[in-house]
Design an enzyme around this catalytic site. Structure first.
Site, PDB file in Angstrom:
ATOM      1  N   ALA A 122       0.852  -1.183   0.000  1.00 25.56           N
ATOM      2  CA  ALA A 122       0.000   0.000   0.000  1.00 25.56           C
ATOM      3  C   ALA A 122       0.891   1.238   0.000  1.00 25.56           C
ATOM      4  O   ALA A 122       1.324   1.706   1.047  1.00 25.56           O
ATOM      5  CB  ALA A 122      -0.917  -0.011   1.219  1.00 25.56           C
ATOM      6  N   GLU A 123       1.162   1.755  -1.180  1.00 25.84           N
ATOM      7  CA  GLU A 123       2.136   2.845  -1.290  1.00 25.84           C
ATOM      8  C   GLU A 123       1.695   4.144  -0.634  1.00 25.84           C
ATOM      9  O   GLU A 123       2.522   4.911  -0.126  1.00 25.84           O
ATOM     10  CB  GLU A 123       2.468   3.116  -2.771  1.00 25.84           C
ATOM     11  CG  GLU A 123       3.388   2.091  -3.393  1.00 25.84           C
ATOM     12  CD  GLU A 123       2.700   0.779  -3.734  1.00 25.84           C
ATOM     13  OE1 GLU A 123       1.463   0.722  -3.626  1.00 25.84           O
ATOM     14  OE2 GLU A 123       3.398  -0.182  -4.094  1.00 25.84           O
ATOM     15  N   PHE A 154       9.093  -0.062  -7.246  1.00 28.54           N
ATOM     16  CA  PHE A 154       9.490   0.487  -8.545  1.00 28.54           C
ATOM     17  C   PHE A 154       8.934   1.912  -8.596  1.00 28.54           C
ATOM     18  O   PHE A 154       7.874   2.180  -8.049  1.00 28.54           O
ATOM     19  CB  PHE A 154       8.894  -0.327  -9.710  1.00 28.54           C
ATOM     20  CG  PHE A 154       9.561  -1.649  -9.940  1.00 28.54           C
ATOM     21  CD1 PHE A 154      10.537  -1.795 -10.920  1.00 28.54           C
ATOM     22  CD2 PHE A 154       9.222  -2.754  -9.179  1.00 28.54           C
ATOM     23  CE1 PHE A 154      11.159  -3.024 -11.133  1.00 28.54           C
ATOM     24  CE2 PHE A 154       9.845  -3.986  -9.390  1.00 28.54           C
ATOM     25  CZ  PHE A 154      10.815  -4.118 -10.373  1.00 28.54           C
ATOM     26  N   ASP A 208       7.500   3.269 -10.880  1.00 30.31           N
ATOM     27  CA  ASP A 208       6.180   3.186 -11.513  1.00 30.31           C
ATOM     28  C   ASP A 208       5.064   3.036 -10.479  1.00 30.31           C
ATOM     29  O   ASP A 208       3.916   3.369 -10.763  1.00 30.31           O
ATOM     30  CB  ASP A 208       6.147   1.989 -12.457  1.00 30.31           C
ATOM     31  CG  ASP A 208       7.385   1.907 -13.329  1.00 30.31           C
ATOM     32  OD1 ASP A 208       7.276   2.141 -14.530  1.00 30.31           O
ATOM     33  OD2 ASP A 208       8.487   1.608 -12.794  1.00 30.31           O
ATOM     34  N   ILE A 229       4.891   4.477  -7.563  1.00 27.76           N
ATOM     35  CA  ILE A 229       4.789   5.636  -6.681  1.00 27.76           C
ATOM     36  C   ILE A 229       3.456   6.355  -6.899  1.00 27.76           C
ATOM     37  O   ILE A 229       3.037   7.159  -6.068  1.00 27.76           O
ATOM     38  CB  ILE A 229       5.981   6.597  -6.924  1.00 27.76           C
ATOM     39  CG1 ILE A 229       6.254   7.478  -5.699  1.00 27.76           C
ATOM     40  CG2 ILE A 229       5.748   7.460  -8.172  1.00 27.76           C
ATOM     41  CD1 ILE A 229       7.552   8.278  -5.795  1.00 27.76           C
ATOM     42  N   MET A 230       2.797   6.039  -8.012  1.00 23.02           N
ATOM     43  CA  MET A 230       1.575   6.780  -8.375  1.00 23.02           C
ATOM     44  C   MET A 230       0.510   6.795  -7.271  1.00 23.02           C
ATOM     45  O   MET A 230      -0.087   7.831  -7.021  1.00 23.02           O
ATOM     46  CB  MET A 230       0.951   6.238  -9.666  1.00 23.02           C
ATOM     47  CG  MET A 230       1.885   6.111 -10.848  1.00 23.02           C
ATOM     48  SD  MET A 230       2.441   7.705 -11.468  1.00 23.02           S
ATOM     49  CE  MET A 230       3.672   7.145 -12.666  1.00 23.02           C
ATOM     50  N   PRO A 231       0.233   5.661  -6.614  1.00 25.58           N
ATOM     51  CA  PRO A 231      -0.798   5.718  -5.570  1.00 25.58           C
ATOM     52  C   PRO A 231      -0.388   6.607  -4.391  1.00 25.58           C
ATOM     53  O   PRO A 231      -1.239   6.975  -3.577  1.00 25.58           O
ATOM     54  CB  PRO A 231      -0.926   4.257  -5.108  1.00 25.58           C
ATOM     55  CG  PRO A 231      -0.314   3.425  -6.182  1.00 25.58           C
ATOM     56  CD  PRO A 231       0.744   4.278  -6.804  1.00 25.58           C
ATOM     57  N   HIS A 284       7.720  -1.107 -15.550  1.00 22.18           N
ATOM     58  CA  HIS A 284       8.927  -1.309 -14.745  1.00 22.18           C
ATOM     59  C   HIS A 284      10.099  -0.601 -15.404  1.00 22.18           C
ATOM     60  O   HIS A 284      11.240  -1.025 -15.268  1.00 22.18           O
ATOM     61  CB  HIS A 284       9.243  -2.804 -14.577  1.00 22.18           C
ATOM     62  CG  HIS A 284       8.185  -3.594 -13.877  1.00 22.18           C
ATOM     63  ND1 HIS A 284       7.059  -4.043 -14.503  1.00 22.18           N
ATOM     64  CD2 HIS A 284       8.080  -4.017 -12.588  1.00 22.18           C
ATOM     65  CE1 HIS A 284       6.306  -4.724 -13.645  1.00 22.18           C
ATOM     66  NE2 HIS A 284       6.905  -4.708 -12.474  1.00 22.18           N
TER      67      HIS A 284
HETATM   68  C1  TPP Z   1       1.070  -0.710  -6.740  1.00 23.49           C
HETATM   69  C2  TPP Z   1       2.072  -1.799  -6.810  1.00 23.49           C
HETATM   70  N1  TPP Z   1       3.011  -1.897  -5.869  1.00 23.49           N
HETATM   71  C3  TPP Z   1       3.945  -2.842  -5.911  1.00 23.49           C
HETATM   72  C4  TPP Z   1       3.963  -3.765  -6.920  1.00 23.49           C
HETATM   73  C5  TPP Z   1       5.055  -4.850  -6.973  1.00 23.49           C
HETATM   74  N2  TPP Z   1       4.428  -6.170  -6.747  1.00 23.49           N
HETATM   75  C6  TPP Z   1       4.080  -6.958  -7.772  1.00 23.49           C
HETATM   76  S1  TPP Z   1       3.261  -8.314  -7.252  1.00 23.49           S
HETATM   77  C7  TPP Z   1       3.411  -7.878  -5.637  1.00 23.49           C
HETATM   78  C8  TPP Z   1       2.829  -8.764  -4.582  1.00 23.49           C
HETATM   79  C9  TPP Z   1       1.387  -9.069  -4.805  1.00 23.49           C
HETATM   80  O1  TPP Z   1       0.918  -9.917  -3.809  1.00 23.49           O
HETATM   81  P1  TPP Z   1      -0.554 -10.481  -3.848  1.00 23.49           P
HETATM   82  O2  TPP Z   1      -1.516  -9.388  -4.056  1.00 23.49           O
HETATM   83  O3  TPP Z   1      -0.764 -11.308  -2.649  1.00 23.49           O
HETATM   84  O4  TPP Z   1      -0.582 -11.373  -5.174  1.00 23.49           O
HETATM   85  P2  TPP Z   1       0.270 -12.667  -5.492  1.00 23.49           P
HETATM   86  O5  TPP Z   1       1.481 -12.225  -6.266  1.00 23.49           O
HETATM   87  O6  TPP Z   1       0.613 -13.304  -4.210  1.00 23.49           O
HETATM   88  O7  TPP Z   1      -0.614 -13.500  -6.312  1.00 23.49           O
HETATM   89  C10 TPP Z   1       4.085  -6.675  -5.515  1.00 23.49           C
HETATM   90  C11 TPP Z   1       4.401  -6.026  -4.238  1.00 23.49           C
HETATM   91  C12 TPP Z   1       2.970  -3.629  -7.891  1.00 23.49           C
HETATM   92  N3  TPP Z   1       2.889  -4.467  -8.930  1.00 23.49           N
HETATM   93  N4  TPP Z   1       2.047  -2.657  -7.824  1.00 23.49           N
END
Ligand code: TPP
Ligand code: TPP
Ligand code: MG
Ligand code: MG
Lengths: 327, 330, 327, 330
Positions: free
Chosen positions: A59-60, A83, A85, A87-89, A129
């Site tokens: 949760a950014e 990333f 990218d 930072i938007m939220p 990314h």
């Molecule tokens: C807004 C945002 N922040 C960070 C990321 C980097 N990121 C990609 S997948 C992920 C974890 C996601 O976890 P979950 O929602 O439990 O899904 P899962 O990969 O376990 O299926 C993160 C932090 C992203 N894609 N988007």
């Protein structure tokens, strides 16, 4: 002097600042146990414990907002956005809150938070990314945006950012993380935020840029030197607010200016750089102000053909520098 | 036995009187600000009217010497209880240089005063919630024994920052108390068009924290809920969510005309539950308030307000060039 | 021809588009029963019902995101952000989603949403009800940003935005809402997005600006004309992507250029305008490119002294124009 | 009586076989992609492994001729069920020009295909949720009878867009089904450090909608939950939240090393509940699957995958200049 990579310089700066000041702590996604998806915080969880290296929920806006609150209290949070990218939220917290905190409270409150984020392309990261996001923030008084190009600058500027009493966005080129190595003094030094740095003295053309492109320009300059063209290279280092004086001086020095960014062109940082030059030293120029940038498309695609088409590289830079020299 | 209510909560008659005084001061200041606005002396007013009981009841349940508060724009009751003065509030309404909130830079209702641990607030709603969580995190990290307290409207509980901030607090079990002041409207939007859950307090479960809905017109009920939440927070049992239900007695702000979206009768009905009246009745029934005492109190308050108004009206604005200061540390 | 205010032109355009196309609908905070806090949607709830004028929860990211989803399906949402300052929570949806939808899906999906928001100062709105936010979005290919200056332009451009098959940010100067009146044809017309408009032909100096400042420049031009100075005034109308051709032509015409924005200076739209000129017609210039803008502080304060200090006005514009003419 | 489970749900043996085939195709395709990644042929892979049952069970409960889906990056099972082919998925993995998702512009797992009503997705998590709500709103406005279906991870349920989107759906009672695929990790962060509520489904109450937690390794349980949710949505009774609990059997992606944050034994334990095994067992017990049939099935699937791999590997990239196209309508 120790030689280290760009990312090692980051980890080193973080570690030293955390050792120096108990108020410094890290928060972000996967920064703890895992040590970060790029391993920028590698070993810090082990050294400082889970109370000072916080694995946060995904949760950014909370990462930024909770960090701002802790900073208002008097701590020194270093927040990681996984990333740039993503930072938007968090933009509402950064622009509405961090940037305006001191001003809106008439100097009563402040928000000395550092927000780190890996940006930039050339890593098969596709649209989300690979982005350069600095321009989004580069119109927000109250913020400072640092984008270092060398391991030496990284260490000195990240320390400065953490010690700064105002919010600093610290963007790290992810392609530079392991690609770039350099000498980094073992001692505790800081470099001034807000100051550009001449990375090469030259007499014929001036190149003003930042981040990974500094290296492309330096490489190209060596080649040009073989043909007797002497390039002056200014590394902006802080892209907001800009170091006007240094920009004007560098532009005047040769009268021929090339501005380079990896970002797409329209509305990028180098537009403002061009405007400063056009405002202050137009009559010192011997050629139009050239800009070399990515195409105006929404970041670089995944397919190697299209990624390469977008991504800045030494050849593109060399060509632009030669064209300018010949102008 | 009515008499027992505040005593049972451990509140003395004097404390109850102090609470009422704070509520009344907030109300009367607020009314004055509307008059000043309507007579063209201040450009904007935004009200606490109808929410004083919740604000003051909650504040008195906190430790006003060490807890941190992140109030929202209606929280005149909170900031008065935490040490901001009528004069200071008037300086803010007149946008004068000595306004401690912002030196006249922000609109009224954008509170902030470091010496009283009132976090600086902005206009975009709900951004203060993660800040309060961050302060609680800092307190926990530094092993301090304060709690942080944050308020917002029920409409604002739909912002992403509500969710992200409270989940963070829940995961880390932080000493932060969130009070939603549910006044049934977000500008023109009634609760049913705004919040999909039956009560805002129902949202607490999403964050692994207790949630309770209390009568926001009853300062003692709010006092009790916040007191309990503070005890839990101080004991390391983490955050709480409290919903204080009352009614917005005024239009949204001095720029709003509420007749376009709600009926007069609805407002009249709500006025019957106005805490300024009902709590005064309780105090009369428990012999804390008499007609004489009330008259004295009102006189005192009006004196304070008159003095504050005169003072603020005559105070200087910041100089134009002061606008350039404090963008960064100087 | 009917004369109407700037805000009446907005309401008119919305009404006519909703009458013309059943797929057009409005969503936002207080846009329904109340008709909007500025009353821009006044009467539309009564005419089109609650199914086409949606009072939404207080959640900007949802307003944008739900609108984008409806647009992907094929509807034509017109979302209102109550103040431009409150667009910040929606930036992720706007930049990551709307702007990149067509590109990322290789032309399979699109997001034809219009997002309206009142911006600008001079209304005692203080830091968070006065901002110019366009620069935040003016580096995002896929977006278009329209900022009209007259009731005539408002009607034609808002209709064009709604009919556009890509996302458009439509920023309305809130001080202009009731201040500005003008002739607006009763018939159905659209104006081209992406085209600047010459608001005054002149030979001596060129002023390039947008929004409320267009009027300040026009007023000042009349005064200058009395002294024989003939100003050429270009209204950008679309601030992203910029109309390069029109900018170059206007700059070349007089060789003396003043750029004006109400925004704070560094990183504002006019930096890019300056860069375009410096890149394409530097040798046609007889003076440095002048920029007149707000100071680099986080928006304008509430106190009248400080608000006035920040806010653009005809006097500041006139002075800058005279200075340039005398250069 | 095991035999009764799918029949009781109204599923024929053939449909169950079709479900299993889709699950197995997803699994085998996924495994191939890892091989291709490890041999340096594709730069990136991200897995559905462990979540096929939930994805396919849910999809079969929807109307695959008219419903809209907004899948997240692991949802290979969903997009296969909705008509994307193995070839198309391989084109995406190889980033080739004919990839229908993005023409090779996006990383694999960023699904989108208009003809199959698969909404285009991005990398920032949870942004697709409000989109699905918007599609449901559009359907309601146009009096259509489709529903929209959106998925995300449990970590992603902490984003503001989750809260804002679901509250919008709840207030307007929209026909949208949200399924959280709780695989216990968000990259390295385990559930307890991520989500403050006991179950993600507990969050439904915040949005005035039913919430249910089901076994994500059981395609029939997920089928049933989604079927019921769809019936409610179609009847105008509004949105639902479903949490399908399983486990992420692979590292987060081909860039991740999960040994830094979880033990091998934990993963081994989870493999015992792998739906590809357990559902096959169920099908054997109910005489739908035999060794012969399974062999034929695997052969067929491997044939499809081999062909898809060859095809995609030999397909051309988009030309460099194609990068300039489709920023705006052309
Ligand atoms: C807004 C945002 N922040 C960070 C990321 C980097 N990121 C990609 S997948 C992920 C974890 C996601 O976890 P979950 O929602 O439990 O899904 P899962 O990969 O376990 O299926 C993160 C932090 C992203 N894609 N988007
Ligand atoms: C992010 C954001 N969007 C919109 C607004 C404009 N706005 C100011 S107050 C308000 C309504 C708030 O309602 P609620 O949270 O119930 O608080 P109340 O005013 O009723 O006390 C709105 C929409 C804002 N301040 N911030
Ligand atoms: Mg309210
Ligand atoms: Mg997960």
């Amino acid at each position: 002097m120790p030689v280290m990579t760009y990312i090692q310089a980051i980890t080193t700066a973080l570690r030293e600042e955390m050792q120096r000041d108990k108020k410094v702590f890290i928060l972000g996604e996967d920064v703890g146990k895992k040590g970060g998806v790029f391993r920028a915080t590698d070993g810090l969880y082990e050294e400082f414990g889970e109370d000072r290296v916080l694995d946060t929920p995904l949760a950014e806006s909370a990462i930024a907002g909770v960090g701002i609150g802790a900073a208002m209290y008097g701590l020194r949070p270093v927040a990681e956005m996984q990333f740039a990218d993503f930072i938007m939220p968090a933009i509402n917290q950064i622009i509405s809150e961090a940037a305006k905190m001191r001003y809106r409270s008439n100097n009563d409150w402040s928000a000395p938070i550092t927000i780190r984020a890996p940006y930039g392309g050339g890593v098969h990261g596709a649209l989300y990314h690979s982005q350069s996001v600095e321009a989004i923030f580069a119109n927000q008084p109250g913020l400072k945006i640092v984008m270092p190009s060398t391991p030496y600058d990284v260490k000195g500027l990240l320390k400065a950012a953490i010690r700064d009493n105002d919010p600093v966005l610290f963007f790290e080129h992810k392609r530079a993380y392991r690609l770039l190595k350099g000498e980094v003094p073992a001692d505790d030094y800081v470099l001034p935020i807000g100051k550009a740095d001449v990375k090469r003295e030259g007499e014929d053309i001036t190149v003003i840029t930042y981040g990974l492109c500094v290296h492309f320009a330096l490489q190209a300059a060596e080649k040009l030197a073989e043909d007797g063209i002497d390039a002056h290279i200014l590394d902006l280092r802080t892209v907001y607010p800009l170091d006007q004086e240094a920009i004007i001086e560098a532009a005047k020095k040769t009268g021929k200016v090339l501005l380079i960014t990896e970002d797409n062109k329209e509305g990028s940082i180098i537009g403002e750089v061009a405007a400063i030059i056009a405002e202050h030293c137009l009559f010192d120029l011997d050629s139009p102000i050239q800009r070399l940038a990515g195409p105006d498309i929404p970041s670089m695609p995944y397919a190697p053909t299209m990624e390469k088409f977008f991504m800045m590289n030494p050849d593109k830079v060399e060509k632009a520098m030669r064209d300018l020299a010949e102008y | 036995m009515l008499e027992n209510r505040h005593r049972e909560l451990g509140l003395s008659d004097e404390e109850v009187m102090e609470m009422f005084k704070t509520m009344l001061l907030a109300r009367k200041l607020d009314e004055r600000m509307w008059l000043l606005n309507r007579s063209g002396k201040i450009p904007f007013a935004i009200s606490c009217q109808g929410q004083e009981a919740a604000q003051v009841g909650a504040s008195f349940a906190l430790n006003r010497e060490k807890d941190y508060v992140a109030p929202y724009y209606r929280d005149m009751g909170v900031v008065l209880a935490f040490g901001m003065t009528a004069k200071e509030l008037m300086l803010s309404s007149f946008a004068k240089a000595d306004d401690p909130n912002s030196g006249g830079r922000q609109m009224p209702g954008h509170f902030g005063q470091k010496k009283n641990r009132i976090l600086s607030g902005s206009s975009p709603v709900t951004t203060q919630l993660p800040h309060a969580v961050g302060v609680a995190l800092a307190g926990k990290m530094e092993k301090k024994d304060f709690v942080s307290f944050v308020t917002l409207g029920e409409g604002s509980s739909n912002q992403g920052d509500f969710h992200e901030g409270l989940n963070f607090a829940g995961v880390y079990k932080l000493p932060v108390i969130t009070m939603v002041e549910n006044n049934k409207y977000a500008i023109s939007i009634p609760y049913e068009r705004q919040v999909a859950s039956k009560n805002v307090a129902d949202r607490a479960e999403s964050y692994g924290m207790p949630g309770v809905t209390v009568d926001g017109n009853d300062p003692l009920a709010v006092y009790q809920a916040v007191k309990e939440a503070r005890a839990r927070a101080a004991a390391g049992d983490g955050p709480s969510l409290i919903e204080a239900v009352s009614y917005r007695l005024t239009p949204h702000s001095s720029d709003d005309d509420d007749s376009t979206y709600r009926g007069k009768s609805e407002v009249e009905e709500a006025r019957k539950k106005d805490s300024i009246i009902t709590f005064a009745n309780y105090m009369r029934e428990t012999n804390i308030l008499t007609d004489d005492k009330e008259k004295l109190l009102v006189d005192e308050i009006m004196g304070i307000i008159n003095e504050a108004t005169d003072f603020a009206e005559n105070a200087p604005y910041a100089e134009a060039e002061h606008a350039l200061k404090y963008v960064y540390e100087e």
